[in-house]
Design a protein around this motif. Structure first.
Motif, PDB file in Angstrom:
ATOM      1  N   GLY A 158      16.205 -41.714   0.283  1.00 52.36           N
ATOM      2  CA  GLY A 158      16.771 -42.404   1.427  1.00 52.36           C
ATOM      3  C   GLY A 158      15.731 -43.022   2.338  1.00 52.36           C
ATOM      4  O   GLY A 158      14.585 -43.268   1.953  1.00 52.36           O
ATOM      5  N   ASP A 159      16.136 -43.257   3.575  1.00 51.75           N
ATOM      6  CA  ASP A 159      15.258 -43.877   4.562  1.00 51.75           C
ATOM      7  C   ASP A 159      14.169 -42.920   5.033  1.00 51.75           C
ATOM      8  O   ASP A 159      13.082 -43.338   5.402  1.00 51.75           O
ATOM      9  CB  ASP A 159      16.082 -44.349   5.768  1.00 51.75           C
ATOM     10  N   PHE A 160      14.494 -41.644   5.063  1.00 51.45           N
ATOM     11  CA  PHE A 160      13.534 -40.611   5.443  1.00 51.45           C
ATOM     12  C   PHE A 160      14.064 -39.272   4.949  1.00 51.45           C
ATOM     13  O   PHE A 160      15.224 -39.175   4.542  1.00 51.45           O
ATOM     14  CB  PHE A 160      13.332 -40.564   6.966  1.00 51.45           C
ATOM     15  N   TYR A 161      13.239 -38.258   4.969  1.00 48.02           N
ATOM     16  CA  TYR A 161      13.740 -36.930   4.649  1.00 48.02           C
ATOM     17  C   TYR A 161      12.978 -35.895   5.468  1.00 48.02           C
ATOM     18  O   TYR A 161      11.880 -36.148   5.950  1.00 48.02           O
ATOM     19  CB  TYR A 161      13.675 -36.625   3.154  1.00 48.02           C
ATOM     20  N   THR A 162      13.622 -34.744   5.641  1.00 49.73           N
ATOM     21  CA  THR A 162      13.041 -33.650   6.412  1.00 49.73           C
ATOM     22  C   THR A 162      13.011 -32.412   5.528  1.00 49.73           C
ATOM     23  O   THR A 162      13.427 -32.448   4.367  1.00 49.73           O
ATOM     24  CB  THR A 162      13.878 -33.363   7.675  1.00 49.73           C
ATOM     25  N   SER A 163      12.563 -31.312   6.084  1.00 49.06           N
ATOM     26  CA  SER A 163      12.485 -30.063   5.324  1.00 49.06           C
ATOM     27  C   SER A 163      13.855 -29.626   4.817  1.00 49.06           C
ATOM     28  O   SER A 163      13.966 -29.001   3.755  1.00 49.06           O
ATOM     29  CB  SER A 163      11.866 -28.957   6.186  1.00 49.06           C
ATOM     30  N   VAL A 164      14.910 -29.963   5.538  1.00 48.91           N
ATOM     31  CA  VAL A 164      16.265 -29.594   5.110  1.00 48.91           C
ATOM     32  C   VAL A 164      16.642 -30.336   3.830  1.00 48.91           C
ATOM     33  O   VAL A 164      17.358 -29.811   2.973  1.00 48.91           O
ATOM     34  CB  VAL A 164      17.280 -29.903   6.231  1.00 48.91           C
ATOM     35  N   SER A 165      16.155 -31.569   3.682  1.00 53.57           N
ATOM     36  CA  SER A 165      16.463 -32.364   2.494  1.00 53.57           C
ATOM     37  C   SER A 165      15.790 -31.815   1.245  1.00 53.57           C
ATOM     38  O   SER A 165      16.263 -32.033   0.132  1.00 53.57           O
ATOM     39  CB  SER A 165      15.997 -33.811   2.695  1.00 53.57           C
ATOM     40  N   PHE A 215      15.010 -23.360   2.175  1.00 54.58           N
ATOM     41  CA  PHE A 215      14.100 -22.369   2.749  1.00 54.58           C
ATOM     42  C   PHE A 215      14.082 -22.419   4.276  1.00 54.58           C
ATOM     43  O   PHE A 215      14.065 -21.381   4.938  1.00 54.58           O
ATOM     44  CB  PHE A 215      12.689 -22.572   2.193  1.00 54.58           C
ATOM     45  N   PHE A 216      14.082 -23.615   4.849  1.00 53.36           N
ATOM     46  CA  PHE A 216      14.058 -23.759   6.307  1.00 53.36           C
ATOM     47  C   PHE A 216      15.285 -23.094   6.937  1.00 53.36           C
ATOM     48  O   PHE A 216      15.176 -22.333   7.898  1.00 53.36           O
ATOM     49  CB  PHE A 216      13.985 -25.237   6.680  1.00 53.36           C
ATOM     50  N   GLY A 217      16.454 -23.374   6.377  1.00 58.67           N
ATOM     51  CA  GLY A 217      17.683 -22.766   6.884  1.00 58.67           C
ATOM     52  C   GLY A 217      17.692 -21.264   6.726  1.00 58.67           C
ATOM     53  O   GLY A 217      18.162 -20.531   7.610  1.00 58.67           O
ATOM     54  N   TYR A 218      17.156 -20.778   5.605  1.00 59.36           N
ATOM     55  CA  TYR A 218      17.092 -19.335   5.380  1.00 59.36           C
ATOM     56  C   TYR A 218      16.161 -18.666   6.392  1.00 59.36           C
ATOM     57  O   TYR A 218      16.434 -17.544   6.843  1.00 59.36           O
ATOM     58  CB  TYR A 218      16.630 -19.042   3.959  1.00 59.36           C
ATOM     59  N   CYS A 219      15.072 -19.310   6.740  1.00 57.00           N
ATOM     60  CA  CYS A 219      14.154 -18.745   7.737  1.00 57.00           C
ATOM     61  C   CYS A 219      14.827 -18.613   9.092  1.00 57.00           C
ATOM     62  O   CYS A 219      14.701 -17.586   9.774  1.00 57.00           O
ATOM     63  CB  CYS A 219      12.899 -19.610   7.858  1.00 57.00           C
ATOM     64  N   ILE A 220      15.546 -19.646   9.491  1.00 57.58           N
ATOM     65  CA  ILE A 220      16.283 -19.593  10.754  1.00 57.58           C
ATOM     66  C   ILE A 220      17.343 -18.497  10.693  1.00 57.58           C
ATOM     67  O   ILE A 220      17.515 -17.714  11.636  1.00 57.58           O
ATOM     68  CB  ILE A 220      16.927 -20.955  11.068  1.00 57.58           C
ATOM     69  N   ALA A 221      18.063 -18.436   9.589  1.00 55.42           N
ATOM     70  CA  ALA A 221      19.113 -17.422   9.426  1.00 55.42           C
ATOM     71  C   ALA A 221      18.538 -16.009   9.465  1.00 55.42           C
ATOM     72  O   ALA A 221      19.153 -15.093  10.037  1.00 55.42           O
ATOM     73  CB  ALA A 221      19.856 -17.658   8.120  1.00 55.42           C
ATOM     74  N   ALA A 246      24.546 -20.379   6.920  1.00 56.75           N
ATOM     75  CA  ALA A 246      25.738 -19.581   6.595  1.00 56.75           C
ATOM     76  C   ALA A 246      25.593 -18.895   5.239  1.00 56.75           C
ATOM     77  O   ALA A 246      25.989 -17.730   5.078  1.00 56.75           O
ATOM     78  CB  ALA A 246      26.977 -20.473   6.610  1.00 56.75           C
ATOM     79  N   ASN A 247      25.033 -19.576   4.262  1.00 52.05           N
ATOM     80  CA  ASN A 247      24.869 -18.993   2.921  1.00 52.05           C
ATOM     81  C   ASN A 247      23.999 -17.747   2.967  1.00 52.05           C
ATOM     82  O   ASN A 247      24.261 -16.763   2.267  1.00 52.05           O
ATOM     83  CB  ASN A 247      24.250 -20.025   1.970  1.00 52.05           C
ATOM     84  N   PHE A 248      22.946 -17.770   3.773  1.00 53.52           N
ATOM     85  CA  PHE A 248      22.076 -16.598   3.905  1.00 53.52           C
ATOM     86  C   PHE A 248      22.803 -15.462   4.616  1.00 53.52           C
ATOM     87  O   PHE A 248      22.791 -14.316   4.165  1.00 53.52           O
ATOM     88  CB  PHE A 248      20.817 -16.991   4.678  1.00 53.52           C
ATOM     89  N   LEU A 249      23.459 -15.771   5.735  1.00 60.19           N
ATOM     90  CA  LEU A 249      24.095 -14.734   6.552  1.00 60.19           C
ATOM     91  C   LEU A 249      25.340 -14.148   5.900  1.00 60.19           C
ATOM     92  O   LEU A 249      25.780 -13.054   6.277  1.00 60.19           O
ATOM     93  CB  LEU A 249      24.442 -15.307   7.932  1.00 60.19           C
ATOM     94  N   ALA A 250      25.895 -14.845   4.918  1.00 58.47           N
ATOM     95  CA  ALA A 250      27.107 -14.356   4.237  1.00 58.47           C
ATOM     96  C   ALA A 250      26.865 -13.044   3.501  1.00 58.47           C
ATOM     97  O   ALA A 250      27.817 -12.334   3.165  1.00 58.47           O
ATOM     98  CB  ALA A 250      27.615 -15.418   3.265  1.00 58.47           C
ATOM     99  N   HIS A 251      25.614 -12.683   3.276  1.00 58.52           N
ATOM    100  CA  HIS A 251      25.279 -11.451   2.559  1.00 58.52           C
ATOM    101  C   HIS A 251      25.206 -10.226   3.476  1.00 58.52           C
ATOM    102  O   HIS A 251      24.896  -9.129   3.002  1.00 58.52           O
ATOM    103  CB  HIS A 251      23.944 -11.617   1.831  1.00 58.52           C
TER     104      HIS A 251
END
Length: 200
Positions: A33-40, A44-50, A85-90
């Protein structure tokens, strides 16, 4: 986009990003795309926050209020909030959590809900504004965001002058007093200033 009449840079930017034909109505984020971030790139980024949220809440699990929200602002397609949510679901605290986004664009609200539904049975709640979220009456809220500030409309300030758009050209004119005062308060000679600085 109307640019024949004089308009502030922030008005132009707001329309260009969020208007009916604005960039965020049909943009592309990701490696192609036009740009991307760690989420793209990875979950891992989302799991760290979770993991941080899980550790924080687990310290006082018995004292937790009943209505807890994890709210992402500027969620784009909803990958980050879904990864969290996927991480915290456990974990057992998952049943106490509501997952939400604040998103003014209806097409992105639908995309976020669709992304979230692919991995979760619990629904994603979308709000149009912070005020709507406040009215929902959560007891405790975690706010998360990624690459948010560069999507806010702003005024361009340059040594006492402010940017305007006229006839598709960028011009500078003497800044209004409120902008001058804000620039002085924030010690800005050249930079960006919030357009709603009257409310700061």
């Amino acid at each position: 986009m109307k640019t024949s009449n004089l308009q502030s840079f922030s008005e132009f930017m707001q329309e260009w990003l969020y208007g009916e034909k604005g960039y965020y109505q049909n943009h592309r984020v990701g490696k192609e795309g036009d740009f991307y971030t760690s989420v793209s790139v990875s979950f891992f980024f989302g799991y760290c926050i979770a993991n941080f949220i899980k550790n924080f809440l687990s310290q006082s699990l018995k004292l937790l209020p009943n209505k807890i929200a994890i709210v992402e602002i500027g969620a784009d397609r909803g990958y980050l909030i879904s990864d969290i949510a996927n991480f915290l679901a456990h974990f057992t605290l998952f049943e106490k959590l509501h997952f939400c986004t604040i998103e003014p664009l209806k097409n992105l609200q639908n995309t976020q809900k669709s992304t979230f539904a692919k991995s979760q049975n619990t629904p994603l709640i979308t709000f149009n504004s912070l005020q709507e979220l406040k009215e929902y009456g959560y007891d405790f809220i975690f706010f998360v965001s990624n690459e948010l500030f560069d999507s806010f409309a702003c005024e361009l300030f340059f040594k006492g002058e402010m940017a305007y758009i006229q006839n598709n050209s960028l011009i500078f004119k003497p800044a209004p007093e409120v902008i001058l005062q804000t620039a002085q308060t924030m010690n800005i000679e050249i930079g960006e200033i919030p357009p709603n600085c009257l409310n700061l």
